[in-house]
Design a protein around this motif. Structure first.
Motif, PDB file in Angstrom:
ATOM      1  N   PRO A 145       0.842  -1.200   0.000  1.00 34.16           N
ATOM      2  CA  PRO A 145       0.000   0.000   0.000  1.00 34.16           C
ATOM      3  C   PRO A 145       0.873   1.244   0.000  1.00 34.16           C
ATOM      4  N   ARG A 150      -3.551   7.671  -8.525  1.00 33.15           N
ATOM      5  CA  ARG A 150      -4.939   7.283  -8.772  1.00 33.15           C
ATOM      6  C   ARG A 150      -5.706   6.989  -7.480  1.00 33.15           C
ATOM      7  N   PHE A 151      -5.071   7.231  -6.350  1.00 33.82           N
ATOM      8  CA  PHE A 151      -5.685   6.981  -5.031  1.00 33.82           C
ATOM      9  C   PHE A 151      -6.177   5.544  -4.893  1.00 33.82           C
ATOM     10  N   LEU A 152      -5.461   4.621  -5.527  1.00 31.84           N
ATOM     11  CA  LEU A 152      -5.832   3.212  -5.429  1.00 31.84           C
ATOM     12  C   LEU A 152      -5.102   2.569  -4.268  1.00 31.84           C
ATOM     13  N   TRP A 153      -5.820   1.738  -3.559  1.00 33.19           N
ATOM     14  CA  TRP A 153      -5.197   1.016  -2.450  1.00 33.19           C
ATOM     15  C   TRP A 153      -5.456  -0.475  -2.643  1.00 33.19           C
TER      16      TRP A 153
ATOM     17  N   THR B  78      -7.709   3.445   4.177  1.00 38.01           N
ATOM     18  CA  THR B  78      -7.521   3.229   2.738  1.00 38.01           C
ATOM     19  C   THR B  78      -8.775   2.609   2.128  1.00 38.01           C
ATOM     20  N   ASP B  81     -11.158   5.362   1.605  1.00 38.84           N
ATOM     21  CA  ASP B  81     -10.666   6.298   0.605  1.00 38.84           C
ATOM     22  C   ASP B  81     -11.178   5.921  -0.789  1.00 38.84           C
ATOM     23  N   TRP B  82     -11.350   4.639  -1.029  1.00 35.45           N
ATOM     24  CA  TRP B  82     -11.873   4.171  -2.320  1.00 35.45           C
ATOM     25  C   TRP B  82     -12.929   3.119  -1.994  1.00 35.45           C
TER      26      TRP B  82
END
Lengths: 459, 177
Positions: A145, A150-153, B78, B81-82
């Motif tokens: 992480p 892209r704010f992807l987790w 997290t 967040d998505w």
């Protein structure tokens, strides 16, 4: 023989041929002087294996995952099998260094340094396999992480991500634990070495002098690390097992998986410790330190864990039958009598039947016999993972989607070559760090007393 | 501060070292003025030096709790967040996040323990000013005393009474005593 009272007396019985503290330093540090021909032969073989490993991996990367035998329905094959195999190997090192430390087992001292090194290198080997299996290894950092544009987790609900956390934590903690334990011994090596070697050892030992203050905090830190490593080691293989058990694949979806995998891991790991310790003892003349008693104790551990593993096999078969579930029954029938029968029977014979020999004291005390049995167990435990992974995937719900998997030469070259990579590091370890824990071994030897033993009894 | 000097005695026997330290302590030497050397962790030496609980445990505990909080926070924030639903599970799936919380508890706890050890033991210390005998990592036990010139004579008497294998003077003393 008098009744055993103190830990020190027990130690005197464990190492009857070790007379004094300074003899330990002489005997163990001698290993670090010029290597013999046997060591070089093994080292060259390991390096050759490593060349095969990286060559085959390079070929896989260059040509793509198509050169592996993976396809629908079997998407996990020899590579994932070998990942689980090496993670399992690692476990007994932590068992011996942390769990047996907390239980104060008097026989662990002479074997634990080598076992712990084995842990670190086995995790180093295991950790490569998911990356190899990725195919595009340069995307490996996606597992971690990290904030990206892209704010992807990653998906924290996935057992595969739990595994990333478990394995990286395991590697970090066991490497740190290993390093901490070596500090006093590296200092001992420094005090004997000259020139550049001395400077390097001084650097690695962090200037350890063996003062009261250092030992006092060292002892506490060691206990805490052992206490952290103990639940960690149990969690790591549980998490690995959940990679399978959290799915709904018949043959995988079982609550027994976590303890079953942990016992299997320790079983295979102890076998690997024996496989490593036998040649090491011979090559470096450590007979006074790795005595028959130590091998006997490890063989008893093998008996215990082999029984747990066998019990787990039988429970799985029983549950499949008793559940009355058509698919589950079919999956387990297929394991034993289907096209992969040879893998299943190899596993059952090597892990269930061969260890029965260890019930005999004569076998437990014969080092050649133990060496051969340990190799059988290593093979059996590789096949156990192969059986779990491949036979389950090849035979899921719909007969239309059944399929066979056969590892290609590329996969097998990577699998076999990984032993070269592992032994490469292990052999270097035996030459640069004292392979037997000097300071801890002295703890079980009788301390030198001027006024005889009556003082010791009073203390 | 008066000028300090040091004296180092190496003993072949553990009880000699222990008794020397006990005698020194009785003669009024402080723990900071004495330093013991040993090839093994030795409870009797630690006892003679009068150690109590090591603060490493505070590091271990704090590290572990920080890890737990970090693990859960990482997984929860997290995920929020998505907020993508997978497997029909809630966005914040506590049971799944226990694994992350647990692993980071161990990781942070273990690293903090090592940090606590380094800080409390004063390592790394590559340039040690204390004189040293390479036999201390092999079979000998040592007692080092640093004190002002007049009290050092008393220390020497006590150290010599236990028949050391070797006695050495340290003219520079020990800077941080």
């Amino acid at each position: 023989m008098a009744t055993v009272t103190s830990e020190q007396e027990r130690g005197a019985l464990t190492h009857p041929d070790v007379q004094s503290f300074s003899q330990v330093n002489r005997d163990i540090l001698k290993v670090l002087s010029r290597p013999g021909r046997g060591w070089w032969a093994l080292f060259l073989a390991a390096t050759a294996g490593m060349v095969v490993f990286f060559g085959a991996w390079g070929y896989l990367v260059a040509r793509g995952m198509g050169v592996a035998g993976l396809n629908n329905p079997v998407g996990w094959g020899a590579l994932i099998t070998t990942f689980v195999f090496w993670v399992g190997i690692a476990h007994s090192g932590t068992l011996i260094s942390a769990i047996l430390f907390l239980f104060r087992a008097p026989w662990r001292q002479s074997i634990y340094r080598a076992a712990e090194a084995m842990t670190v290198f086995a995790v180093m080997t295991a950790g490569l396999f998911p990356l190899i299996h990725l195919g595009r290894v340069w995307h490996g950092y996606w597992l971690i992480p990290y904030p990206n544009e892209r704010f992807l987790w990653p998906n924290f609900r996935s057992p595969l991500l739990w595994d990333v956390f478990a394995v990286t934590t395991y590697f970090t903690v066991s490497a740190v634990f290993f390093y901490l334990g070596t500090i006093p011994d590296v200092a001992a090596a420094r005090d004997q070495a000259k020139g550049l070697r001395r400077k390097l050892y001084e650097l690695v030992s962090l200037g350890w002098r063996g003062t009261d203050r250092e030992w006092h905090h060292f002892g506490k830190a060691y206990v805490f690390l052992a206490a952290f490593a103990t639940p960690l080691v149990l969690s790591v293989h549980s998490v690995v097992s959940w990679d399978f058990a959290m799915s709904i694949v018949p043959g995988w979806h079982a609550t027994i998986f976590a303890p079953y995998f942990v016992a299997g891991a320790i079983f295979s790991g102890v076998a690997m410790v024996i496989t490593l310790a036998v040649p090491m003892r011979k090559l470096f003349k450590l007979e006074a330190y790795l005595t028959v008693r130590h091998f006997d104790a490890m063989a008893k551990l093998l008996i215990l864990t082999s029984l747990i593993v066998l019990y787990a096999y039988l429970t799985e078969f029983f549950m499949a039958w008793y559940s009355g579930e058509e698919v589950e029954r079919s999956s387990f029938w297929n394991r034993v009598f289907g096209p992969y029968w040879w893998a299943t029977w190899t596993m059952l014979v090597c892990n269930g039947l061969v260890p029965v020999l260890l019930w005999f004291r004569r076998v437990r005390r014969s080092i050649p016999a133990l060496f051969v049995i340990s190799i059988f167990i290593n093979i059996g435990m590789w096949f156990e993972r192969f059986v779990i992974i491949v036979t389950s995937l090849s035979h899921e719900y719909i007969p239309f989607a059944f399929g066979m998997y056969r590892p290609t030469w590329v996969e097998m070259a990577i699998v076999l070559g990984s032993f070269g990579w592992f032994f490469f590091w292990f052999l270097i370890f035996t030459r640069v760090l004292p392979p037997v824990a000097i300071a801890e071994l002295k703890e079980v030897l009788p301390a030198p007393f001027r006024r005889g033993a009556e003082k010791e009894a009073a203390a | 501060m008066t000028e300090r000097r040091g004296i180092l005695a190496s003993y072949d026997y553990l009880d000699s070292a222990v008794e020397a330290i006990e005698a020194l302590r009785q003669a009024g030497f402080k723990r900071k003025e004495i330093r013991a050397f040993a090839p093994v962790p030795e409870h009797q030496l630690e006892h003679a030096m009068g150690y109590r609980q090591s603060p490493v445990r505070v590091f271990a505990f704090t590290g572990a709790l920080t890890g737990t909080a970090t693990g859960f926070a990482l997984a929860m924030f997290t995920s929020m967040d998505w907020p993508l639903v997978t497997g029909g599970k809630p966005i914040v799936s506590i049971p799944a996040f226990v694994v992350i919380g647990f692993e980071l508890t161990i990781l942070f706890g273990a690293l903090a323990t090592v940090l606590g050890f380094f800080i409390n033991a004063g390592l790394p210390k590559w340039k040690s000013r204390v004189i040293y005998d390479p036999e201390f990592s092999s079979g000998r036990f040592g007692v080092y005393v640093s004190a002002s010139q007049d009290r050092l004579e008393r220390a020497r008497e006590i150290l010599v009474a236990q028949e050391p294998a070797e006695v050495r003077e340290d003219s520079e003393g020990w800077g941080h005593a």
